[in-house]
Design an enzyme around this catalytic site. Structure first.
Site, PDB file in Angstrom:
ATOM      1  N   HIS A   1       6.980  17.835  66.099  1.00  0.00           N
ATOM      2  CA  HIS A   1       8.440  17.993  65.992  1.00  0.00           C
ATOM      3  C   HIS A   1       8.921  19.397  66.334  1.00  0.00           C
ATOM      4  O   HIS A   1      10.107  19.606  66.602  1.00  0.00           O
ATOM      5  CB  HIS A   1       8.905  17.618  64.578  1.00  0.00           C
ATOM      6  CG  HIS A   1       8.441  18.581  63.522  1.00  0.00           C
ATOM      7  ND1 HIS A   1       9.177  19.679  63.163  1.00  0.00           N
ATOM      8  CD2 HIS A   1       7.319  18.613  62.764  1.00  0.00           C
ATOM      9  CE1 HIS A   1       8.524  20.350  62.223  1.00  0.00           C
ATOM     10  NE2 HIS A   1       7.395  19.726  61.964  1.00  0.00           N
TER      11      HIS A   1
ATOM     12  N   GLU B   1      -0.322  15.761  48.961  1.00  0.00           N
ATOM     13  CA  GLU B   1       0.174  14.384  48.921  1.00  0.00           C
ATOM     14  C   GLU B   1       0.100  13.789  47.522  1.00  0.00           C
ATOM     15  O   GLU B   1       0.945  12.995  47.115  1.00  0.00           O
ATOM     16  CB  GLU B   1      -0.617  13.506  49.897  1.00  0.00           C
ATOM     17  CG  GLU B   1      -0.286  13.738  51.361  1.00  0.00           C
ATOM     18  CD  GLU B   1       0.986  13.032  51.797  1.00  0.00           C
ATOM     19  OE1 GLU B   1       1.723  12.525  50.939  1.00  0.00           O
ATOM     20  OE2 GLU B   1       1.241  13.004  53.013  1.00  0.00           O
TER      21      GLU B   1
ATOM     22  N   LYS C   1      -6.358   7.422  45.453  1.00  0.00           N
ATOM     23  CA  LYS C   1      -7.414   8.455  45.417  1.00  0.00           C
ATOM     24  C   LYS C   1      -6.820   9.855  45.361  1.00  0.00           C
ATOM     25  O   LYS C   1      -7.421  10.772  44.782  1.00  0.00           O
ATOM     26  CB  LYS C   1      -8.360   8.282  46.604  1.00  0.00           C
ATOM     27  CG  LYS C   1      -7.736   8.520  47.980  1.00  0.00           C
ATOM     28  CD  LYS C   1      -7.877   9.931  48.485  1.00  0.00           C
ATOM     29  CE  LYS C   1      -7.136  10.133  49.791  1.00  0.00           C
ATOM     30  NZ  LYS C   1      -7.261  11.513  50.307  1.00  0.00           N
TER      31      LYS C   1
ATOM     32  N   THR D   1     -12.135  11.298  55.353  1.00  0.00           N
ATOM     33  CA  THR D   1     -12.050  12.104  56.575  1.00  0.00           C
ATOM     34  C   THR D   1     -11.388  13.449  56.302  1.00  0.00           C
ATOM     35  O   THR D   1     -10.200  13.500  56.005  1.00  0.00           O
ATOM     36  CB  THR D   1     -11.224  11.372  57.651  1.00  0.00           C
ATOM     37  OG1 THR D   1     -10.005  10.889  57.060  1.00  0.00           O
ATOM     38  CG2 THR D   1     -11.977  10.202  58.244  1.00  0.00           C
TER      39      THR D   1
ATOM     40  N   ARG E   1      -7.089  19.312  49.348  1.00  0.00           N
ATOM     41  CA  ARG E   1      -5.962  20.042  48.755  1.00  0.00           C
ATOM     42  C   ARG E   1      -5.627  19.486  47.379  1.00  0.00           C
ATOM     43  O   ARG E   1      -5.242  20.243  46.477  1.00  0.00           O
ATOM     44  CB  ARG E   1      -4.745  19.964  49.680  1.00  0.00           C
ATOM     45  CG  ARG E   1      -4.930  20.679  51.000  1.00  0.00           C
ATOM     46  CD  ARG E   1      -3.623  20.860  51.745  1.00  0.00           C
ATOM     47  NE  ARG E   1      -3.033  19.618  52.208  1.00  0.00           N
ATOM     48  CZ  ARG E   1      -3.265  19.066  53.388  1.00  0.00           C
ATOM     49  NH1 ARG E   1      -4.130  19.634  54.221  1.00  0.00           N
ATOM     50  NH2 ARG E   1      -2.662  17.956  53.751  1.00  0.00           N
ATOM     51  N   ASN E   2      -5.736  18.164  47.212  1.00  0.00           N
ATOM     52  CA  ASN E   2      -5.432  17.562  45.914  1.00  0.00           C
ATOM     53  C   ASN E   2      -6.386  18.074  44.836  1.00  0.00           C
ATOM     54  O   ASN E   2      -5.964  18.401  43.728  1.00  0.00           O
ATOM     55  CB  ASN E   2      -5.522  16.037  46.017  1.00  0.00           C
ATOM     56  CG  ASN E   2      -4.453  15.457  46.916  1.00  0.00           C
ATOM     57  OD1 ASN E   2      -3.268  15.539  46.628  1.00  0.00           O
ATOM     58  ND2 ASN E   2      -4.863  14.876  48.036  1.00  0.00           N
TER      59      ASN E   2
ATOM     60  N   VAL F   1       1.111  20.479  52.368  1.00  0.00           N
ATOM     61  CA  VAL F   1       1.539  19.348  51.550  1.00  0.00           C
ATOM     62  C   VAL F   1       0.396  18.878  50.650  1.00  0.00           C
ATOM     63  O   VAL F   1      -0.723  18.659  51.114  1.00  0.00           O
ATOM     64  CB  VAL F   1       2.006  18.176  52.438  1.00  0.00           C
ATOM     65  CG1 VAL F   1       2.316  16.948  51.586  1.00  0.00           C
ATOM     66  CG2 VAL F   1       3.237  18.585  53.245  1.00  0.00           C
TER      67      VAL F   1
END
EC number: 1.1.1.94
Length: 339
Positions: free
Chosen positions: A36, A285, A195, A141, A259-260, A283
Site C-alpha cells: 500500500h 495479532e 494459537k 511458518t 511476536r505474541n 502488529v
C-alpha cells in the site's frame, strides 16, 4: 513479464507476504507483490530485497514489485492476501472492483474479524460474493525461515477442489516447502486465530518464570480450548492435530521469533500492555484475537478459561501472575471434560 500471465499476485508486502512471494518466485513462478505504500515498494524494487524484515534474502528475478493496485490485480487470476486480520475486510472491499472476472482468492492472514469475531471466510463472502473460489493457508511458518528456504510445512483448505489442487502445485516445493491439503475450511482458519492467544499466555508463563512444565501444560490445555471451540463451529477435531493446529501452536508458544510470545513475556515480567506493544514495534495479532476469540466462545457457549484470563490481563488490567494463579486454582476435573 506479460501483463496478465503472473502465477500469483500477493497483496501485502510485510515480512510474511514478502516471504511467500519469494517462495513462489523461487519455485519458478512469475509473482507480483503489491504494497500500500509506494515509497516502500520503490525501496524494495531498488534494493531487490526487503531490508526491513528479510535483509539477507535477495528477490528472485521472477518477483515483480507493483504499487498500482489495478495493475497488480490484472496480472493474475490468483490473489494471495497477506494483511493483518483487522484490515482484512477493508482490503477485500478495496480489491473487489479491480479483480479479474476469473479471479480466485487465498489468504494467509491468521485471525478473526475485528470486533465481530467472525471467521474470515464470512468476511470474504460478504465482501466478494458467493461465486469466487476461496482458500486459506495456515501453519507453523516464521517469515525469516520460509524466505531463507528452510524446511516448512503448512495446511491448505479451499471451497473449490480445482483451486486447492492448483494452489498445492504452485506452492509445493519438494526441497523446502510442503503443502498438505485439508478439506476442513473452518478448522484451518480457526487454529491460526486461537494459537495467537495461547502464545501470549505461554509468554506470560515464561515471563513470570514458571518454567517448562507450566509452559507445556498451558500449550496442552490451550489445544483443548482450540478443539472445543472448533467442535462447536463444526470443524473436524483431527485438524487441530495437524499443521494449522498443534503445529502452529507449538511453534508460536516456544520460539522467540513469535511476536505474541515475546509480548506475553513482557507482560509476565511486569510491563504494561501499551509499553509491550510499543516495544514489539509490529502488529501483535494475538492482542485483538484474544477479544475476538473470547466473543466467539461466548456466542457458542464454549468455556475457554485460558483465553478468559488472558483477556482479563489485556483488557481489564489484571496482573499476569494473578491470572495464572486463577487458572491453577480452578476446581479439579476430568482431563477429557468439555470445560
Amino acid at each position: 513479464m506479460n501483463q496478465r500471465n503472473a502465477s500469483m499476485t500477493v497483496i501485502g508486502a510485510g515480512s510474511y507476504g514478502t516471504a511467500l512471494a519469494i517462495t513462489l518466485a523461487r519455485n519458478g513462478h512469475e509473482v507480483v507483490l503489491w504494497g500500500h505504500d509506494p515509497e516502500h515498494i520503490a525501496t524494495l524494487e531498488r534494493d531487490r530485497c526487503n531490508a526491513a524484515f528479510l535483509p539477507d534474502v535477495p528477490f528472485p528475478d521472477t518477483l515483480h514489485l507493483e504499487s498500482d493496485l489495478a495493475t497488480a490485480l490484472a496480472a493474475s487470476r490468483n490473489i494471495l492476501v497477506v494483511v493483518p486480520s483487522h484490515v482484512f475486510g477493508e482490503v477485500l472491499r478495496q480489491i473487489k472492483p479491480l479483480m479479474r472476472p476469473d479471479a480466485r482468492l487465498v489468504w494467509a492472514t491468521k485471525g478473526l474479524e475485528a470486533e465481530t469475531g467472525r471467521l474470515l471466510q464470512d468476511v470474504a463472502r460478504e465482501a466478494l460474493g458467493d461465486q469466487i473460489p476461496l482458500a486459506v493457508i495456515s501453519g507453523p511458518t516464521f517469515a525469516k525461515e520460509l524466505a531463507a528456504g528452510l524446511p516448512t510445512a503448512i495446511s491448505l483448505a479451499s471451497t473449490d477442489q480445482t483451486f486447492a489442487d492448483d494452489l498445492q502445485q504452485l506452492l509445493h516445493c519438494g526441497k523446502s516447502f510442503r503443502v498438505y491439503s485439508n478439506p476442513d475450511f473452518i478448522g484451518v482458519q480457526l487454529g491460526g486465530a486461537v494459537k495467537n492467544v495461547i502464545a501470549i499466555g505461554a509468554g506470560m508463563s515464561d515471563g513470570i518464570g514458571f518454567g517448562a512444565n507450566a509452559r507445556t501444560a498451558l500449550i496442552t490445555r490451550g489445544l483443548a480450548e482450540m478443539s472445543r471451540l472448533g467442535a462447536a463451529l463444526g470443524a473436524d477435531p483431527a485438524t487441530f492435530m495437524g499443521m494449522a493446529g498443534l503445529g502452529d501452536l507449538v511453534l508460536t508458544c516456544t520460539d522467540n521469533q513469535s511476536r505474541n510470545r515475546r509480548f506475553g513475556m513482557m507482560l509476565g515480567q511486569g510491563m504494561d500492555v501499551q509499553s509491550a506493544q510499543e516495544k514489539i514495534g509490529q502488529v501483535v495479532e494475538g492482542y485483538r484475537n484474544t477479544k475476538e476469540v473470547r466473543e466467539l466462545a461466548h456466542r457458542f457457549g464454549v468455556e475457554m478459561p485460558i483465553t478468559e484470563e488472558i483477556y482479563q490481563v489485556l483488557y481489564c488490567g489484571k496482573n499476569a501472575r494473578e491470572a495464572a494463579l486463577t487458572l491453577l486454582g480452578r476446581a479439579r476435573k476430568d482431563e477429557r471434560s468439555s470445560h
